[in-house]
Motif scaffolding. Sequence first.
Motif, PDB file in Angstrom:
ATOM      1  N   GLU A   1      46.407  41.116  33.484  1.00 27.20           N
ATOM      2  CA  GLU A   1      45.366  42.020  33.970  1.00 27.20           C
ATOM      3  C   GLU A   1      44.391  41.239  34.854  1.00 27.20           C
ATOM      4  OE1 GLU A   1      43.504  44.411  30.877  1.00 27.20           O
ATOM      5  OE2 GLU A   1      41.673  44.491  32.043  1.00 27.20           O
ATOM      6  N   PRO A   2      44.060  41.785  36.006  1.00 33.12           N
ATOM      7  CA  PRO A   2      43.121  41.090  36.901  1.00 33.12           C
ATOM      8  C   PRO A   2      41.769  40.900  36.227  1.00 33.12           C
ATOM      9  CG  PRO A   2      44.139  42.955  38.017  1.00 33.12           C
ATOM     10  CD  PRO A   2      44.516  43.056  36.582  1.00 33.12           C
ATOM     11  N   GLU A   3      41.106  39.808  36.552  1.00 31.74           N
ATOM     12  CA  GLU A   3      39.804  39.560  35.962  1.00 31.74           C
ATOM     13  C   GLU A   3      38.892  38.888  36.961  1.00 31.74           C
ATOM     14  OE1 GLU A   3      40.844  37.280  32.513  1.00 31.74           O
ATOM     15  OE2 GLU A   3      40.956  35.416  33.644  1.00 31.74           O
ATOM     16  N   VAL A   4      37.613  38.982  36.679  1.00 32.40           N
ATOM     17  CA  VAL A   4      36.590  38.315  37.474  1.00 32.40           C
ATOM     18  C   VAL A   4      36.456  36.892  36.943  1.00 32.40           C
ATOM     19  CG1 VAL A   4      34.153  38.320  38.116  1.00 32.40           C
ATOM     20  CG2 VAL A   4      35.377  40.495  37.840  1.00 32.40           C
ATOM     21  N   THR A   5      36.435  35.937  37.831  1.00 29.35           N
ATOM     22  CA  THR A   5      36.262  34.549  37.416  1.00 29.35           C
ATOM     23  C   THR A   5      34.968  34.000  38.001  1.00 29.35           C
ATOM     24  OG1 THR A   5      37.572  33.717  39.273  1.00 29.35           O
ATOM     25  CG2 THR A   5      38.738  34.155  37.228  1.00 29.35           C
ATOM     26  N   GLN A   6      34.387  33.030  37.283  1.00 23.65           N
ATOM     27  CA  GLN A   6      33.133  32.427  37.723  1.00 23.65           C
ATOM     28  C   GLN A   6      33.197  30.915  37.545  1.00 23.65           C
ATOM     29  OE1 GLN A   6      30.450  35.779  35.578  1.00 23.65           O
ATOM     30  NE2 GLN A   6      29.248  34.277  36.740  1.00 23.65           N
ATOM     31  N   THR A   7      32.624  30.226  38.502  1.00 27.63           N
ATOM     32  CA  THR A   7      32.510  28.769  38.401  1.00 27.63           C
ATOM     33  C   THR A   7      31.126  28.333  38.865  1.00 27.63           C
ATOM     34  OG1 THR A   7      33.456  28.545  40.625  1.00 27.63           O
ATOM     35  CG2 THR A   7      34.965  28.276  38.756  1.00 27.63           C
ATOM     36  N   PRO A   8      30.574  27.267  38.276  1.00 30.03           N
ATOM     37  CA  PRO A   8      31.100  26.597  37.090  1.00 30.03           C
ATOM     38  C   PRO A   8      30.776  27.414  35.841  1.00 30.03           C
ATOM     39  CG  PRO A   8      28.999  25.646  37.697  1.00 30.03           C
ATOM     40  CD  PRO A   8      29.288  26.704  38.733  1.00 30.03           C
ATOM     41  N   PRO A 108      33.032  35.775  32.916  1.00 31.97           N
ATOM     42  CA  PRO A 108      32.586  35.123  31.680  1.00 31.97           C
ATOM     43  C   PRO A 108      31.199  34.508  31.756  1.00 31.97           C
ATOM     44  CG  PRO A 108      34.147  33.732  32.830  1.00 31.97           C
ATOM     45  CD  PRO A 108      34.087  35.020  33.589  1.00 31.97           C
ATOM     46  N   GLY A 109      30.659  34.429  32.957  1.00 33.75           N
ATOM     47  CA  GLY A 109      29.296  33.936  33.089  1.00 33.75           C
ATOM     48  C   GLY A 109      29.210  32.458  33.447  1.00 33.75           C
TER      49      GLY A 109
END
Lengths: 115, 113
Positions: A1-8, A108-109
């Motif tokens: 399932e597509p998801e939003v990713t965040q870095t760092p 995930p923040g």
Amino acid sequence: EPEVTQTPSHQVTQMGQEVILRCVPISNHLYFYWYRQILGQKVEFLVSFYNNEISEKSEIFDDQFSVERPDGSNFTLKIRSTKLEDSAMYFCASSESGTGEETQYFGPGTRLLVL
Amino acid sequence: AQSVTQPDIHITVSEGASLELRCNYSYGATPYLFWYVQSPGQGLQLLLKYFSGDTLVQGIKGFEAEFKRSQSSFNLRKPSVHWSDAAEYFCASREDSSYKLIFGSGTRLLVRP
């Protein structure tokens, strides 16, 4: 399932420094958002972005904040000169459309700590 | 101004017991209403949402919520809680004229074995 990713996932910075928080929204989504949650407080809306423009912003989103979609995949939040009170968890979100019932999907923040 | 209230900061239930998390909203018209769950180290995941029609909505992981206009409430329920349901739960609302979600302060659910 597509998801939003965040870095760092975590960032520690000195007061007065500039930070850039990065997000990769879901690929077919057109609306992008930033929220933040100061420890022990509510999740608060900062800004929404569509078609390379800010569509709505809160009173928190003052001149020290800016957002950008520098390419076709990334969405960034820049804090120009960080303050102690900017320490918070920053969430990126995206949605396919901007209608009221449309689901906003959250990453995930990034936990930002300003010293 | 629109607001969302979650009166319970913490709730502890035994595994297998039923669960109800409370949420009240303030808004003149019917808002769009959402329940999100946040597990440690995870983002906010949508459990369910209400925007019109049947006032009892079904979501993922066996959760449901009921919109009651007369009480300005949108309480989340689950008939039998599993240990994996331990997390923080956020109720949120949105006006038709705005892009922003307005969140409640969250309810942390603890599950006793």
